[in-house]
Design a protein around this motif. Structure first.
Motif, PDB file in Angstrom:
ATOM      1  N   ASN A  21      36.920 -25.654  -6.439  1.00 46.51           N
ATOM      2  CA  ASN A  21      37.473 -24.308  -6.274  1.00 46.51           C
ATOM      3  C   ASN A  21      36.897 -23.620  -5.034  1.00 46.51           C
ATOM      4  O   ASN A  21      36.621 -22.420  -5.040  1.00 46.51           O
ATOM      5  CB  ASN A  21      37.214 -23.455  -7.521  1.00 46.51           C
ATOM      6  CG  ASN A  21      38.119 -22.243  -7.581  1.00 46.51           C
ATOM      7  OD1 ASN A  21      39.237 -22.260  -7.088  1.00 46.51           O
ATOM      8  ND2 ASN A  21      37.613 -21.177  -8.193  1.00 46.51           N
ATOM      9  N   GLY A  22      36.688 -24.397  -3.978  1.00 46.06           N
ATOM     10  CA  GLY A  22      36.200 -23.845  -2.721  1.00 46.06           C
ATOM     11  C   GLY A  22      34.702 -23.746  -2.590  1.00 46.06           C
ATOM     12  O   GLY A  22      34.192 -23.390  -1.522  1.00 46.06           O
ATOM     13  N   THR A  23      33.954 -24.045  -3.657  1.00 49.26           N
ATOM     14  CA  THR A  23      32.485 -23.978  -3.615  1.00 49.26           C
ATOM     15  C   THR A  23      31.911 -25.379  -3.453  1.00 49.26           C
ATOM     16  O   THR A  23      32.210 -26.275  -4.245  1.00 49.26           O
ATOM     17  CB  THR A  23      31.936 -23.351  -4.903  1.00 49.26           C
ATOM     18  OG1 THR A  23      32.463 -22.031  -5.044  1.00 49.26           O
ATOM     19  CG2 THR A  23      30.415 -23.289  -4.865  1.00 49.26           C
ATOM     20  N   GLN A  24      31.088 -25.560  -2.427  1.00 48.66           N
ATOM     21  CA  GLN A  24      30.524 -26.886  -2.183  1.00 48.66           C
ATOM     22  C   GLN A  24      29.503 -27.249  -3.246  1.00 48.66           C
ATOM     23  O   GLN A  24      28.684 -26.431  -3.657  1.00 48.66           O
ATOM     24  CB  GLN A  24      29.870 -26.964  -0.804  1.00 48.66           C
ATOM     25  CG  GLN A  24      29.317 -28.354  -0.484  1.00 48.66           C
ATOM     26  CD  GLN A  24      28.984 -28.551   0.983  1.00 48.66           C
ATOM     27  OE1 GLN A  24      29.387 -27.757   1.816  1.00 48.66           O
ATOM     28  NE2 GLN A  24      28.253 -29.609   1.305  1.00 48.66           N
ATOM     29  N   PHE A  25      29.570 -28.494  -3.708  1.00 46.98           N
ATOM     30  CA  PHE A  25      28.595 -29.047  -4.631  1.00 46.98           C
ATOM     31  C   PHE A  25      27.604 -29.891  -3.833  1.00 46.98           C
ATOM     32  O   PHE A  25      28.005 -30.780  -3.061  1.00 46.98           O
ATOM     33  CB  PHE A  25      29.269 -29.931  -5.671  1.00 46.98           C
ATOM     34  CG  PHE A  25      29.734 -29.200  -6.904  1.00 46.98           C
ATOM     35  CD1 PHE A  25      29.633 -29.773  -8.156  1.00 46.98           C
ATOM     36  CD2 PHE A  25      30.270 -27.927  -6.808  1.00 46.98           C
ATOM     37  CE1 PHE A  25      30.057 -29.103  -9.296  1.00 46.98           C
ATOM     38  CE2 PHE A  25      30.689 -27.254  -7.930  1.00 46.98           C
ATOM     39  CZ  PHE A  25      30.586 -27.828  -9.190  1.00 46.98           C
ATOM     40  N   GLY A  26      26.311 -29.634  -4.022  1.00 43.96           N
ATOM     41  CA  GLY A  26      25.289 -30.425  -3.344  1.00 43.96           C
ATOM     42  C   GLY A  26      25.401 -30.314  -1.833  1.00 43.96           C
ATOM     43  O   GLY A  26      25.875 -29.305  -1.291  1.00 43.96           O
ATOM     44  N   THR A  27      24.957 -31.347  -1.142  1.00 42.39           N
ATOM     45  CA  THR A  27      25.019 -31.377   0.313  1.00 42.39           C
ATOM     46  C   THR A  27      25.928 -32.526   0.752  1.00 42.39           C
ATOM     47  O   THR A  27      26.159 -33.480   0.011  1.00 42.39           O
ATOM     48  CB  THR A  27      23.623 -31.579   0.916  1.00 42.39           C
ATOM     49  OG1 THR A  27      23.055 -32.797   0.425  1.00 42.39           O
ATOM     50  CG2 THR A  27      22.704 -30.422   0.564  1.00 42.39           C
ATOM     51  N   THR A  28      26.433 -32.432   1.953  1.00 45.43           N
ATOM     52  CA  THR A  28      27.276 -33.490   2.501  1.00 45.43           C
ATOM     53  C   THR A  28      26.471 -34.783   2.597  1.00 45.43           C
ATOM     54  O   THR A  28      25.352 -34.796   3.107  1.00 45.43           O
ATOM     55  CB  THR A  28      27.803 -33.098   3.888  1.00 45.43           C
ATOM     56  OG1 THR A  28      28.600 -31.922   3.759  1.00 45.43           O
ATOM     57  CG2 THR A  28      28.644 -34.221   4.484  1.00 45.43           C
TER      58      THR A  28
END
Length: 509
Positions: A101-108
């Motif tokens: 929903n547009g919110t990043q989970f963790g890091t790339t």
């Protein structure tokens, strides 16, 4: 004033405790839903750029993306963790990011050069679209599996393959050739499944009208029976710049940058040997008639039909017997041909072809290493996987053959020279390992491989080797030798007994 601050602070603590308790409740009631990308894109997922194919041999890394793509799963609730099983065949050039929903989970996650590793992305339980952003810098990104921890999955997970053909009659007896034509009902751009002659056609989005049914752009069409299909032809039309992939078999298709093409067949799928095929089309395909072959494939001039129309230059495994067997041949001679191939302006790869021979038994094993030549052990001692990665330190999995050549790596047996014609049995090696080590006798090579149709090839060779590229410089042009190099019609060939190879060690029919 102070009291209001205390009340606010306490309310904030209570609210924080409530959120923590709610998150714990959601976690306790969450489930893990697994989506398998091994052979197709799972139900419920969409891709901004479709995969180049699916690696089902060797490391079996699943969906291969040679371009950046965005993978989206809609409709899930309470997503708190995403675990992606992924691979890359180059170090620190590709990455994966996850958002809900547009919110990043963790890091790339920047991917190392490794196969089938798990990357974990976590966040606060969130409803909405799950998005995997694949950023491709070089070579390929592979996705094999995605496990989503959530309170409610957008769909049941897994692949539609599990449901394909569920309404077919398992006792149905097919003719050798079965045809399917467009249904009489008409509608536009919607999912549809129909059954004819116990063949199920399932389209994720299709149009029925004017005697055809279509697979829309960026959609799939599954063709399913209750017994293995040998080949499929499609009489119809493809839009300009048509591209497609299949999860089973070898695909040929017509395509043009200038115009749409109407042709019979406009698509051919061979070497299937499965009960179902899923075709993913990047541009629209219109089908007037789909023909399934259950006994033997049709005889088609594939070069004439597809060679000049932009279709992939794909070889076939049909020369190999589909009878699964275990082969343990013995060889008494080993020759090598080192060479280089310029892959691009910046990259040149070293290759070494090994030829194991036993003229008394009319057989040969050809292994194509991507490795530097070593004067002592042919290539550096070590374990070399057989796969499709085309990377240094690997052995090239055979793409099959055509009417002119068999392409390494392969095992050839039962060679018979009938003068104008020759015949032999061929086994195309697609997975397994080869171990190379130094030995007082010269070199030790141990082969443990699988062919395309599942035959096992086990070979141990201990002894000396001959560098064919330097041993026969005195051969005269246009004069063939039993064992040597020669030039014919301006081309360099290598003759070994009754067999002839080009400069890259490909067997010339």
């Amino acid at each position: 004033m102070r009291m209001s601050v205390i009340i606010y602070t306490n309310m904030k603590k209570i609210f924080t405790l409530f959120l923590s308790a709610f998150a714990l409740f959601c976690t306790m009631n969450a489930e893990e839903v697994t989506y398998d990308f091994s052979t197709s894109i799972p139900s419920g997922w969409s891709c901004s750029v479709e995969p180049n194919g699916f690696e089902k041999t060797g490391a079996e890394r699943g969906a291969q993306f040679t371009k950046s793509s965005v993978l989206t799963l809609s409709g899930s609730k309470g997503i708190s963790k995403v675990v992606v099983t992924c691979s890359a065949n180059i170090d620190k050039k590709n990455s994966i990011a996850v958002s809900v929903n547009g919110t990043q989970f963790g890091t790339t996650a920047v991917l190392a050069k490794e196969a089938n590793v798990e990357k974990t992305f976590t966040g606060t339980a969130t409803d909405g679209d799950l998005v995997l952003t694949l950023t491709r810098g070089d070579k390929s990104i592979y996705i094999k599996k995605v496990v989503v921890t959530c309170t409610e999955a957008g769909n049941t997970g897994g692949n539609d393959d599990d449901q394909l053909g569920k309404d077919l009659d398992p006792e149905y007896v097919y003719a050798d050739i079965v045809k399917v034509v467009a249904p009489t009902d008409e509608f536009y751009n919607q999912p549809y499944t129909f059954i004819q002659n116990n063949i199920e056609i399932k389209c994720s989005k299709t149009t029925h009208m004017d005697g055809y049914f279509s697979c829309a752009a960026n959609e799939t069409m599954s063709i399913t029976a209750t017994q293995p299909i040998v080949a499929i032809t499609i009489n119809g039309m493809v839009k300009k710049n048509f591209e497609a992939t299949v999860n089973n078999g070898t695909l040929y298709y017509a395509s043009s940058e200038e115009t749409e093409i109407t042709q019979d067949p406009v698509i051919y799928i061979g070497d299937i040997n499965e009960k179902s095929v899923t075709l993913t089309c990047l541009k629209q395909l219109q089908c007037k008639e789909v023909t399934l072959y259950f006994k033997e494939a049709p005889e088609l001039d594939l070069d004439e039909l597809f060679g000049g129309m932009g279709g992939d230059e794909i070889y076939t495994y049909s020369y190999e017997s589909d009878k699964v067997q275990t082969l343990t041949p013995a060889f008494d001679e080993l020759g090598v041909v080192p060479f280089q191939v310029q892959m691009s302006e910046e990259v040149t790869l070293p290759f070494v072809n090994m030829f194991f021979e036993n003229e008394d038994q009319d057989m040969e094993l050809c292994l194509q290493f991507i490795a530097d030549f070593d004067a002592n052990t042919i290539v550096a001692p070590g374990v070399y996987p057989i796969d499709e990665t085309l990377e240094v330190g690997h052995i090239v999995a055979s793409p099959g053959g055509d009417e002119y050549d068999d392409y390494p790596s392969y095992l050839l047996t039962d060679y018979v020279d009938m003068g104008e014609y020759q015949d032999w049995n061929i086994f195309y090696l697609v997975s397994g390992t080869v171990t190379v080590a130094a030995d007082p006798a010269g070199v030790k090579v141990v082969v443990d491989a699988k062919s395309y149709f599942g035959s096992t090839i086990k070979v141990t060779y201990v002894g000396p080797f001959v560098d064919y590229s330097t041993a026969i410089d005195t051969i005269a042009a246009d004069k063939a030798a039993k064992n040597g190099k020669y030039i014919a019609n301006g081309k360099l060939y290598i003759q070994r007994g009754n067999l002839r190879y080009n400069a890259q060690g490909l067997l010339v029919r």
